[in-house]
Design a protein around this motif. Structure first.
Motif, PDB file in Angstrom:
ATOM      1  N   SER A  13     -19.932  -5.538  20.589  1.00 62.85           N
ATOM      2  CA  SER A  13     -20.954  -4.833  21.225  1.00 62.85           C
ATOM      3  C   SER A  13     -20.631  -3.674  22.015  1.00 62.85           C
ATOM      4  O   SER A  13     -21.275  -2.343  21.781  1.00 62.85           O
ATOM      5  CB  SER A  13     -21.861  -5.805  22.450  1.00 62.85           C
ATOM      6  OG  SER A  13     -20.728  -6.033  23.458  1.00 62.85           O
ATOM      7  N   ILE A  14     -19.310  -3.787  22.429  1.00 63.01           N
ATOM      8  CA  ILE A  14     -18.741  -2.361  22.896  1.00 63.01           C
ATOM      9  C   ILE A  14     -18.437  -1.182  22.105  1.00 63.01           C
ATOM     10  O   ILE A  14     -18.794  -0.081  22.111  1.00 63.01           O
ATOM     11  CB  ILE A  14     -17.705  -2.664  23.928  1.00 63.01           C
ATOM     12  CG1 ILE A  14     -18.064  -3.318  25.262  1.00 63.01           C
ATOM     13  CG2 ILE A  14     -16.796  -1.415  24.491  1.00 63.01           C
ATOM     14  CD1 ILE A  14     -17.069  -3.753  26.193  1.00 63.01           C
ATOM     15  N   GLY A  15     -18.000  -1.717  20.919  1.00 65.93           N
ATOM     16  CA  GLY A  15     -17.529  -1.070  19.649  1.00 65.93           C
ATOM     17  C   GLY A  15     -18.719  -0.316  19.031  1.00 65.93           C
ATOM     18  O   GLY A  15     -18.866   0.880  18.707  1.00 65.93           O
ATOM     19  N   GLU A  16     -19.823  -0.961  18.986  1.00 65.69           N
ATOM     20  CA  GLU A  16     -20.848  -0.390  18.440  1.00 65.69           C
ATOM     21  C   GLU A  16     -21.768   0.578  19.523  1.00 65.69           C
ATOM     22  O   GLU A  16     -22.175   1.667  18.839  1.00 65.69           O
ATOM     23  CB  GLU A  16     -22.096  -1.752  18.276  1.00 65.69           C
ATOM     24  CG  GLU A  16     -23.258  -1.079  17.451  1.00 65.69           C
ATOM     25  CD  GLU A  16     -24.256  -2.321  17.176  1.00 65.69           C
ATOM     26  OE1 GLU A  16     -25.444  -2.081  16.611  1.00 65.69           O
ATOM     27  OE2 GLU A  16     -24.132  -3.503  17.480  1.00 65.69           O
ATOM     28  N   ASP A  28     -16.802  11.706  14.017  1.00 62.71           N
ATOM     29  CA  ASP A  28     -16.537  10.791  12.802  1.00 62.71           C
ATOM     30  C   ASP A  28     -15.929   9.517  13.887  1.00 62.71           C
ATOM     31  O   ASP A  28     -14.976   9.853  14.503  1.00 62.71           O
ATOM     32  CB  ASP A  28     -15.829  11.341  11.839  1.00 62.71           C
ATOM     33  CG  ASP A  28     -15.623  10.322  10.533  1.00 62.71           C
ATOM     34  OD1 ASP A  28     -16.651  10.047   9.929  1.00 62.71           O
ATOM     35  OD2 ASP A  28     -14.646   9.762  10.677  1.00 62.71           O
ATOM     36  N   THR A  29     -16.161   8.520  13.536  1.00 60.53           N
ATOM     37  CA  THR A  29     -15.454   7.308  13.925  1.00 60.53           C
ATOM     38  C   THR A  29     -15.081   6.031  13.105  1.00 60.53           C
ATOM     39  O   THR A  29     -15.707   5.883  12.065  1.00 60.53           O
ATOM     40  CB  THR A  29     -16.471   6.546  15.122  1.00 60.53           C
ATOM     41  OG1 THR A  29     -17.488   6.051  14.553  1.00 60.53           O
ATOM     42  CG2 THR A  29     -16.834   7.604  16.062  1.00 60.53           C
ATOM     43  N   ARG A  30     -14.109   5.380  13.549  1.00 57.58           N
ATOM     44  CA  ARG A  30     -13.628   4.186  12.960  1.00 57.58           C
ATOM     45  C   ARG A  30     -13.490   3.192  13.884  1.00 57.58           C
ATOM     46  O   ARG A  30     -12.863   3.556  15.084  1.00 57.58           O
ATOM     47  CB  ARG A  30     -12.658   4.362  12.129  1.00 57.58           C
ATOM     48  CG  ARG A  30     -12.479   4.879  11.086  1.00 57.58           C
ATOM     49  CD  ARG A  30     -13.102   4.268   9.501  1.00 57.58           C
ATOM     50  NE  ARG A  30     -13.200   5.196   8.591  1.00 57.58           N
ATOM     51  CZ  ARG A  30     -12.063   5.268   7.630  1.00 57.58           C
ATOM     52  NH1 ARG A  30     -10.831   4.648   7.906  1.00 57.58           N
ATOM     53  NH2 ARG A  30     -12.282   6.276   6.538  1.00 57.58           N
ATOM     54  N   ILE A  31     -13.696   1.925  13.704  1.00 59.39           N
ATOM     55  CA  ILE A  31     -13.642   0.831  14.674  1.00 59.39           C
ATOM     56  C   ILE A  31     -12.162  -0.224  14.231  1.00 59.39           C
ATOM     57  O   ILE A  31     -12.237  -0.500  13.005  1.00 59.39           O
ATOM     58  CB  ILE A  31     -14.647   0.060  15.058  1.00 59.39           C
ATOM     59  CG1 ILE A  31     -15.690   0.667  15.541  1.00 59.39           C
ATOM     60  CG2 ILE A  31     -14.206  -1.320  15.864  1.00 59.39           C
ATOM     61  CD1 ILE A  31     -17.218   0.082  15.771  1.00 59.39           C
ATOM     62  N   ALA A  32     -11.606  -0.490  15.103  1.00 52.01           N
ATOM     63  CA  ALA A  32     -10.471  -1.541  15.063  1.00 52.01           C
ATOM     64  C   ALA A  32     -10.538  -2.661  16.122  1.00 52.01           C
ATOM     65  O   ALA A  32     -10.779  -2.476  17.288  1.00 52.01           O
ATOM     66  CB  ALA A  32      -9.063  -0.882  14.888  1.00 52.01           C
ATOM     67  N   VAL A  33     -10.427  -4.045  15.773  1.00 53.36           N
ATOM     68  CA  VAL A  33     -10.612  -4.854  16.555  1.00 53.36           C
ATOM     69  C   VAL A  33      -9.731  -5.604  17.307  1.00 53.36           C
ATOM     70  O   VAL A  33      -9.719  -6.537  18.224  1.00 53.36           O
ATOM     71  CB  VAL A  33     -11.626  -6.019  15.893  1.00 53.36           C
ATOM     72  CG1 VAL A  33     -12.949  -5.374  15.595  1.00 53.36           C
ATOM     73  CG2 VAL A  33     -10.934  -6.541  14.756  1.00 53.36           C
TER      74      VAL A  33
END
Length: 228
Positions: A13-16, A28-33
């Motif tokens: 939820s925070i990443g989104e 521009d973004t990328r997400i790593a978990v």
């Protein structure tokens, strides 16, 4: 070309929320978990800035920060819900440029991202010598006896700020404004920790500094400085 920001957070939820906000800001973004994923994505994506949660499964955020700092000076802003000041200090000592506490204010986060990514100011001088090191202001390099000293962009700017006005004593609040771009009261631990990191790289003896001097009760100033 849009600046690239890597978001590292195990909470979807925070990443989104961060991704929607940052894309609306033009990034521009990328997400790593997790930590392992973060290091792989960092290598592939080559971001201009990393938003890094401290509390990650597996490899934690502090370890990720240290790993990135082994080969890159890319700005890192920690995202932390931790309230223990020592956790924040450990993150800064690992090489983070700044931190933002959760839940974060979007305007403050945006301002700190811009401050970390701002372009260096042009300078009329080519280089300065402080003690026994030379600062190449145009090339953004620091050397001693012709050998390079690896600094992050923030460490370089901190050294440059002090050396460019060698007769001036900077308060910690003044350095927060000059180097971090803060226009309001902020945590002066940022300055103290980064001065310590900078000294560990440029001083021959950190217990007897000659390049970044402490003026007790006031702040910091550069040692003996001259134009090259």
């Amino acid at each position: 070309m849009h600046a690239r920001i890597l978001i590292v957070d195990d909470d979807p939820s925070i990443g989104e929320v961060l991704e929607l906000f940052l894309r609306a800001e033009g990034y521009d973004t990328r997400i790593a978990v997790d930590g392992s994923d973060a290091l792989v994505v960092f290598d592939e994506y080559q971001p201009h800035l990393v938003l890094l949660d401290l509390n990650l499964p597996g490899i934690d955020g502090i370890s990720v920060c240290r790993s990135i700092r082994e080969f890159s000076g890319t700005p890192i802003i920690m995202l932390t819900a931790r309230t223990d000041p020592q956790d924040i200090i450990h993150g800064l000592e690992a090489g983070a440029d700044d931190y933002v506490e959760k839940p974060f204010n979007e305007q403050i986060l945006s301002a700190r991202i811009r401050a970390c990514m701002r372009r260096p100011l042009p300078t009329a001088s080519n280089s300065l010598i402080v003690g026994d090191i030379e600062i190449d202001l145009r090339g953004h390099t620091v050397t001693r006896d012709g050998k390079p000293i690896s600094l992050t962009p923030l460490e370089f700017e901190l050294l440059h700020t002090l050396a460019s006005r060698p007769t001036e004593v900077f308060s910690r609040e003044a350095l927060l404004e000059q180097v971090w771009g803060y226009q309001y009261k902020a945590d002066t631990r940022l300055v103290n920790v980064h001065v310590q990191r900078l000294r560990s790289k440029i001083e021959r003896d950190v217990d007897d500094p000659k390049i970044v001097l402490t003026v007790r009760g006031v702040g910091y100033r550069a040692g003996e400085t001259r134009s090259a």
